[in-house]
Design an enzyme around this catalytic site. Structure first.
Site, PDB file in Angstrom:
ATOM      1  N   LEU A  18       8.191  33.257  56.184  1.00  0.00           N
ATOM      2  CA  LEU A  18       7.446  32.123  55.655  1.00  0.00           C
ATOM      3  C   LEU A  18       6.147  31.892  56.393  1.00  0.00           C
ATOM      4  CD1 LEU A  18      10.314  29.512  55.102  1.00  0.00           C
ATOM      5  CD2 LEU A  18       9.182  30.918  53.379  1.00  0.00           C
ATOM      6  N   GLY A  21       3.146  32.618  63.605  1.00  0.00           N
ATOM      7  CA  GLY A  21       2.116  32.063  64.473  1.00  0.00           C
ATOM      8  C   GLY A  21       2.216  32.639  65.865  1.00  0.00           C
ATOM      9  N   PHE A  23       3.152  31.176  68.487  1.00  0.00           N
ATOM     10  CA  PHE A  23       4.248  30.633  69.283  1.00  0.00           C
ATOM     11  C   PHE A  23       5.616  30.821  68.634  1.00  0.00           C
ATOM     12  CE2 PHE A  23       0.552  28.410  70.893  1.00  0.00           C
ATOM     13  CZ  PHE A  23       0.770  28.413  72.259  1.00  0.00           C
ATOM     14  N   GLY A  24       5.665  31.434  67.467  1.00  0.00           N
ATOM     15  CA  GLY A  24       6.953  31.636  66.824  1.00  0.00           C
ATOM     16  C   GLY A  24       6.807  32.105  65.387  1.00  0.00           C
ATOM     17  N   LYS A  41      13.572  29.326  62.598  1.00  0.00           N
ATOM     18  CA  LYS A  41      12.421  29.530  63.491  1.00  0.00           C
ATOM     19  C   LYS A  41      12.838  30.347  64.704  1.00  0.00           C
ATOM     20  CE  LYS A  41       8.671  27.052  65.840  1.00  0.00           C
ATOM     21  NZ  LYS A  41       8.042  25.724  66.078  1.00  0.00           N
ATOM     22  N   GLU A  93      16.220  21.946  58.247  1.00  0.00           N
ATOM     23  CA  GLU A  93      16.251  21.723  56.810  1.00  0.00           C
ATOM     24  C   GLU A  93      15.002  22.325  56.167  1.00  0.00           C
ATOM     25  OE1 GLU A  93      15.770  17.718  55.419  1.00  0.00           O
ATOM     26  OE2 GLU A  93      14.496  17.162  57.114  1.00  0.00           O
ATOM     27  N   ASP A 139       0.855  16.335  68.632  1.00  0.00           N
ATOM     28  CA  ASP A 139       0.041  17.211  67.781  1.00  0.00           C
ATOM     29  C   ASP A 139       0.154  16.783  66.319  1.00  0.00           C
ATOM     30  OD1 ASP A 139      -1.784  19.239  67.338  1.00  0.00           O
ATOM     31  OD2 ASP A 139      -0.274  20.809  67.171  1.00  0.00           O
TER      32      ASP A 139
END
Length: 289
Positions: A18, A21, A23-24, A41, A93, A139
């Site tokens: 999906l 990035g 960081f993950g 994630k 979710e 953020d």
């Protein structure tokens, strides 16, 4: 760790990518027992700097923050987590149909004051509930907010930069540079709640004008706002207060909820009535003339 991985593979199926990035990585997934769609994630351990204890387990701060926010309607829900030798996996979710607020604004070009107010109040209330849970997100921006396309309810996502709320100064900033408050740019420190109000002001400006109020560090520290004249006086006043250079001059979130622009319901205004340098809709209107 092997038992954790086995449990994960038994209980969840991982599908298409999906989002990827620095960081993950987030994948579409499914919970096996009830075929519930989920977001999976993956975060490499080398990217995780902040570990804390949560219910007797050492976990990334992001996992702890998500668990503390789990009962807040305006936050994405964590369903499960797994810590492996090389990474942490967070199961969340996956609401549908949703789009992030960045794409929503891009599609709409700008939001009228009525819709912007509706969205803004939801984020204000969610921020206060996070405070009550002892968490600050750090953020809040359009890319970290999901819009339910049916109900127009919002959910805050991406708790990577979240941490425990405190009254003392923070000396680290891992959020988006363009949303950083001027005190961080100048002094390298900030009070969490005052900095949060700055980011909320930036968010409100983006919703109403379709672009960032400031793009460079020197613009942030001067905070010379070029406000679109089509905005109501109450709205302009709130933006100026939230984006004050001096942290002590910014209102609290509680103050914002009592501001006339927030409390007074108004009809949507016509878009692009006059031209200004900053507002993306006014730019386009001027170009068409």
């Amino acid at each position: 760790m092997n038992s954790q991985r086995q449990k994960f593979e038994q209980e969840y199926r991982v599908g298409k990518l999906l989002e990827k990035g620095s960081f993950g990585t987030i994948y579409w997934g499914m919970r096996v027992r009830d075929e519930l769609p989920v977001a999976v994630k993956h975060i490499p351990k080398v990217k995780i700097n902040n570990w804390v204890m949560h219910e007797g387990e050492r976990v990334p701060m992001e996992v702890c923050a998500l668990h503390k926010a789990s009962k807040i309607p305006g936050c994405i829900k964590i369903l499960d987590h797994f810590v492996f030798d090389d990474c942490c996996v967070i199961i969340m979710e996956k609401p549908d149909p949703v789009v992030d607020l960045f794409d929503y604004i891009d599609e709409q070009r700008i939001l009228n004051e009525t819709l912007a107010r509706e969205f803004f109040i939801q984020i204000l209330e969610t921020s206060l509930q996070l405070y009550d849970a002892g968490i600050i997100h750090r953020d809040i921006k359009d890319e970290n907010i999901l819009v339910d396309l049916k109900s127009h309810t919002l959910k805050v996502i991406d708790f990577r930069t979240a941490t425990f709320l405190k009254d003392d100064l923070y000396y680290e900033f891992s959020g988006t540079r363009i949303c950083a408050p001027p005190e961080w740019i100048q002094l390298g420190c900030y009070h969490g709640k005052r900095a949060a109000v700055w980011s909320l002001g930036v968010l409100l400006y983006v919703m109403l004008c379709g672009e960032w109020p400031f793009k460079k560090d020197e613009e942030i520290v001067s905070a010379d706002l070029d406000l679109c004249p089509r905005l109501t006086n109450e709205c302009r006043d709130l933006l100026k207060k939230c984006l004050s250079v001096q942290p002590a001059e910014r209102p609290t979130i509680e103050d914002i909820l009592l501001h006339p622009w927030v409390t007074e319901q108004k009809e949507p205004l016509a878009e692009g009535e006059t031209a200004c340098r900053k507002c993306i809709m006014c730019k386009r209107t001027a170009e068409m003339k």
